[in-house]
Design an enzyme around this catalytic site. Structure first.
Site, mmCIF file in Angstrom:
data_model
loop_
_atom_site.group_PDB
_atom_site.id
_atom_site.type_symbol
_atom_site.label_atom_id
_atom_site.label_comp_id
_atom_site.label_asym_id
_atom_site.label_seq_id
_atom_site.Cartn_x
_atom_site.Cartn_y
_atom_site.Cartn_z
ATOM 1 N N ARG A 118 0.447 -1.474 0.236
ATOM 2 C CA ARG A 118 -0.011 -0.253 -0.228
ATOM 3 C C ARG A 118 0.462 1.399 0.109
ATOM 4 N NH1 ARG A 118 -3.461 -3.421 3.351
ATOM 5 N NH2 ARG A 118 -4.530 -4.253 2.720
ATOM 6 N N LYS A 140 3.415 11.301 -11.693
ATOM 7 C CA LYS A 140 2.711 10.868 -12.624
ATOM 8 C C LYS A 140 3.124 8.819 -13.073
ATOM 9 C CE LYS A 140 -0.251 13.354 -15.514
ATOM 10 N NZ LYS A 140 -0.397 13.709 -16.641
ATOM 11 N N GLU A 182 10.034 18.011 -25.527
ATOM 12 C CA GLU A 182 9.453 18.219 -23.493
ATOM 13 C C GLU A 182 9.958 19.915 -23.387
ATOM 14 O OE1 GLU A 182 6.791 16.683 -23.106
ATOM 15 O OE2 GLU A 182 7.000 14.658 -24.054
ATOM 16 N N LYS A 224 7.142 22.657 -14.058
ATOM 17 C CA LYS A 224 6.763 21.271 -13.808
ATOM 18 C C LYS A 224 6.406 21.560 -12.328
ATOM 19 C CE LYS A 224 5.422 17.288 -14.924
ATOM 20 N NZ LYS A 224 6.168 15.843 -15.707
ATOM 21 N N GLU A 234 -4.513 16.396 -12.359
ATOM 22 C CA GLU A 234 -4.321 17.041 -13.811
ATOM 23 C C GLU A 234 -5.610 17.670 -13.746
ATOM 24 O OE1 GLU A 234 -1.932 15.417 -16.632
ATOM 25 O OE2 GLU A 234 -3.919 15.399 -18.030
ATOM 26 N N ARG A 238 -2.398 21.056 -15.456
ATOM 27 C CA ARG A 238 -1.546 20.215 -15.651
ATOM 28 C C ARG A 238 -1.986 19.654 -17.196
ATOM 29 N NH1 ARG A 238 1.130 15.725 -11.828
ATOM 30 N NH2 ARG A 238 2.605 14.673 -13.195
ATOM 31 N N ASN A 242 0.761 18.512 -21.869
ATOM 32 C CA ASN A 242 -0.093 17.642 -22.873
ATOM 33 C C ASN A 242 0.395 18.591 -24.339
ATOM 34 O OD1 ASN A 242 -0.178 15.586 -21.484
ATOM 35 N ND2 ASN A 242 -2.171 16.304 -20.735
ATOM 36 N N HIS A 245 0.624 16.765 -27.315
ATOM 37 C CA HIS A 245 0.039 14.904 -27.083
ATOM 38 C C HIS A 245 -0.354 14.402 -27.420
ATOM 39 C CE1 HIS A 245 3.466 15.800 -24.512
ATOM 40 N NE2 HIS A 245 3.761 14.805 -23.660
ATOM 41 N N HIS A 249 0.073 11.126 -29.496
ATOM 42 C CA HIS A 249 0.072 9.426 -29.146
ATOM 43 C C HIS A 249 -1.405 8.688 -30.309
ATOM 44 C CE1 HIS A 249 -0.457 11.095 -24.184
ATOM 45 N NE2 HIS A 249 0.447 10.465 -25.257
ATOM 46 N N HIS A 262 8.209 8.885 -27.993
ATOM 47 C CA HIS A 262 7.514 9.652 -27.997
ATOM 48 C C HIS A 262 7.253 11.222 -28.268
ATOM 49 C CE1 HIS A 262 4.623 11.277 -25.297
ATOM 50 N NE2 HIS A 262 5.316 11.941 -24.340
HETATM 51 P P1 NAD Z 1 13.068 5.202 -22.048
HETATM 52 O O1 NAD Z 1 13.185 5.036 -20.679
HETATM 53 O O2 NAD Z 1 12.554 4.244 -22.698
HETATM 54 O O3 NAD Z 1 15.036 5.601 -22.473
HETATM 55 C C1 NAD Z 1 15.372 5.609 -24.183
HETATM 56 C C2 NAD Z 1 16.319 4.692 -24.025
HETATM 57 O O4 NAD Z 1 17.294 5.328 -23.270
HETATM 58 C C3 NAD Z 1 16.244 3.261 -23.272
HETATM 59 O O5 NAD Z 1 16.794 3.087 -24.380
HETATM 60 C C4 NAD Z 1 17.264 3.303 -22.254
HETATM 61 O O6 NAD Z 1 17.617 2.248 -22.250
HETATM 62 C C5 NAD Z 1 18.467 4.332 -22.644
HETATM 63 N N1 NAD Z 1 19.046 5.100 -21.524
HETATM 64 C C6 NAD Z 1 18.791 5.911 -20.772
HETATM 65 N N2 NAD Z 1 19.559 6.524 -19.922
HETATM 66 C C7 NAD Z 1 20.614 6.172 -20.543
HETATM 67 C C8 NAD Z 1 21.973 6.751 -20.580
HETATM 68 N N3 NAD Z 1 21.858 8.033 -19.675
HETATM 69 N N4 NAD Z 1 22.288 6.347 -21.347
HETATM 70 C C9 NAD Z 1 22.425 5.366 -22.958
HETATM 71 N N5 NAD Z 1 21.198 5.122 -22.784
HETATM 72 C C10 NAD Z 1 20.386 5.458 -22.008
HETATM 73 O O7 NAD Z 1 12.368 6.413 -22.582
HETATM 74 P P2 NAD Z 1 12.101 7.599 -21.893
HETATM 75 O O8 NAD Z 1 12.407 8.902 -23.254
HETATM 76 O O9 NAD Z 1 13.629 8.035 -20.410
HETATM 77 O O10 NAD Z 1 10.940 7.752 -20.856
HETATM 78 C C11 NAD Z 1 9.319 7.502 -22.298
HETATM 79 C C12 NAD Z 1 8.743 6.943 -20.979
HETATM 80 O O11 NAD Z 1 8.441 7.637 -19.919
HETATM 81 C C13 NAD Z 1 7.802 6.296 -21.525
HETATM 82 O O12 NAD Z 1 6.639 5.306 -20.702
HETATM 83 C C14 NAD Z 1 6.754 7.653 -21.612
HETATM 84 O O13 NAD Z 1 5.365 6.835 -21.350
HETATM 85 C C15 NAD Z 1 6.962 8.143 -20.298
HETATM 86 N N6 NAD Z 1 6.322 9.252 -19.450
HETATM 87 C C16 NAD Z 1 6.022 9.538 -18.517
HETATM 88 C C17 NAD Z 1 5.486 11.279 -18.056
HETATM 89 C C18 NAD Z 1 5.421 10.873 -16.441
HETATM 90 O O14 NAD Z 1 4.913 12.134 -16.210
HETATM 91 N N7 NAD Z 1 5.311 10.515 -15.869
HETATM 92 C C19 NAD Z 1 6.387 12.507 -19.191
HETATM 93 C C20 NAD Z 1 6.224 11.591 -20.062
HETATM 94 C C21 NAD Z 1 6.701 10.261 -20.224
HETATM 95 N N1 GLY Z 2 4.321 14.642 -18.790
HETATM 96 C C1 GLY Z 2 2.944 15.139 -18.177
HETATM 97 C C2 GLY Z 2 2.635 15.490 -16.529
HETATM 98 O O1 GLY Z 2 3.343 14.777 -16.115
HETATM 99 O O2 GLY Z 2 1.733 15.803 -16.747
#
Ligand code: NAD
Ligand code: GLY
Length: 356
Positions: A118, A140, A182, A224, A234, A238, A242, A245, A249, A262
């Site tokens: 939990r 998130k 971003e 942010k 949101e 917030r 997006n 986005h 998407h 992305h």
């Molecule tokens: P990711 O986590 O897949 O990383 C991208 C690639 O880079 C991967 O292959 C990873 O292994 C590699 N990598 C990471 N750090 C590295 C480093 N320092 N050196 C070498 N390689 C490295 O992708 P991302 O773009 O970081 O994140 C995308 C994800 O984030 C999606 O799932 C998306 O939905 C999510 N997201 C979440 C939020 C949120 O608010 N929680 C916001 C935007 C995106």
């Molecule tokens: N990435 C959008 C949010 O965190 O709200």
């Protein structure tokens, strides 16, 4: 080391930004407190950064768990695998998860932390630009479902975020560019000065100039944090995060996740949002050209996949989480550097935009 706070009353937390945030064991140990650290990372990041983190935390007897690399592992199956690992190791509520990686590792680890017994504490150590300026901040957390991305998740804030700018030196160039989408987004929704800074420092940023990186990452996290502090779950403000986005998407879903990163889809989505705003009389053609040019200068796509039709866009956009009562809602610029949530865009306007 730069520092700022996400102000959320008793759930407030610091973000540390610096060249050696990963080596700052005193601060990290402080936030872990009396808990046992369990580091979650992936098979790409582990050989680069895990050993040094384990060495730093050695006095705290850390455990670690390595997942495969890829968006498809942000899943209920890997949620279960991590939970099983924690149970097998008798991890109780005095466990602190540490997400070492990009948004995939961060979102998955955060969701496990939100649910395990939990709720247990977790710390974000984001290693991609995208995760440093966006996903590690704001709480998130989620996993994907075969029927939709990020469809199962929770708002759950970390104890702290440690952003080590040095980790960007091993990040593939394409991933860095995706993160820049971003960054540009923050300029467009909130800060024309940031947008101008990005125009003036393209080469320095691409060459990972430390001062420029820290300036930009700090400002994005600051924006942010301001937004999340006012609208954590949101309900309104917030949603501005997006921008681009809704279109993005649709592109990601239609092309198959991972084909377009992305951030690449967000880049094109922002161009479409700008053009839609122009057709509504809110942006000038010069504004749209300026936005498109900056996005292109950071080596990001500005045009939709040629084979993608307006009906495909509409089909995916009808499933967007922002929709209300079946109406597709968009974040659109209302003027340069400001955006709003808009719910009066017709399907025909979307068709005209895509077919343009
Ligand atoms: P990711 O986590 O897949 O990383 C991208 C690639 O880079 C991967 O292959 C990873 O292994 C590699 N990598 C990471 N750090 C590295 C480093 N320092 N050196 C070498 N390689 C490295 O992708 P991302 O773009 O970081 O994140 C995308 C994800 O984030 C999606 O799932 C998306 O939905 C999510 N997201 C979440 C939020 C949120 O608010 N929680 C916001 C935007 C995106
Ligand atoms: N990435 C959008 C949010 O965190 O709200």
């Amino acid at each position: 080391m730069l520092e700022l706070t996400v102000n959320l009353d008793e759930r407030s937390y610091p973000i540390y930004i610096g060249q050696s945030a990963l080596q700052d064991n005193g601060r990290l140990a402080h936030h872990i407190g009396d808990c046992r650290p369990v580091i979650i990372t992936n098979e790409t990041i582990a050989p680069l950064y895990l050993e040094r983190l384990l060495a730093q935390l050695a006095p705290l007897n850390p455990l670690h768990f390595i997942i495969p690399d890829g968006e498809q592992y942000k899943s209920l199956a890997w949620f279960e695998q991590i939970s099983a690992f924690l149970l097998e190791n008798n991890c109780g509520r005095d466990t602190c998860l540490i997400a070492l990686g990009g948004g995939v590792v961060g979102d998955l680890t955060g969701f496990v932390a939100a649910c395990y017994q939990r709720g247990i504490p977790f710390i974000q150590i984001p290693t991609t630009l995208l995760s440093q300026v966006d996903s590690s901040v704001g709480g998130k957390t989620a996993v994907n479902h075969p029927l939709g991305k990020n469809m199962i998740g929770a708002f759950y804030q970390p104890q702290a975020v440690f952003i080590d700018t040095q980790s960007l030196h091993t990040l593939p160039v394409r991933e860095f560019a995706a993160g820049m989408a971003e960054v540009i987004k923050y300029g467009l929704i909130y800060d024309t000065e940031l947008f101008a800074y990005l125009e003036q420092h393209i080469l320095s940023l691409q060459q990972l100039d430390e001062a420029c990186l820290q300036h930009v990452i700090y400002r994005c996290c600051e924006i942010k944090a301001l937004i999340v502090a006012q609208d954590e779950k949101e309900q309104g403000l917030r949603a501005l995060l997006n921008l681009g986005h809704t279109f993005a998407h649709a592109i990601e879903a239609q092309m198959g996740y991972g084909v377009w990163l992305h951030g690449e889809a967000v880049a094109t989505g922002m161009v479409l949002a700008a053009k839609l705003a122009q057709s509504r009389g809110d942006l000038s053609s010069d504004d749209v050209a300026r936005i498109t040019q900056l996005i292109a200068q950071y080596n990001l796509p500005t045009a939709i996949p040629p084979q993608m039709t307006s009906e495909q866009f509409l089909l995916h956009m009808r499933k967007d989480k922002k929709n209300k009562k079946g109406t597709i809602r968009f974040i659109l610029p209302t003027q340069f550097g400001q955006c709003a949530l808009v719910d009066d865009v017709t399907d025909d306007q979307v068709r005209a935009l895509i077919e343009q």
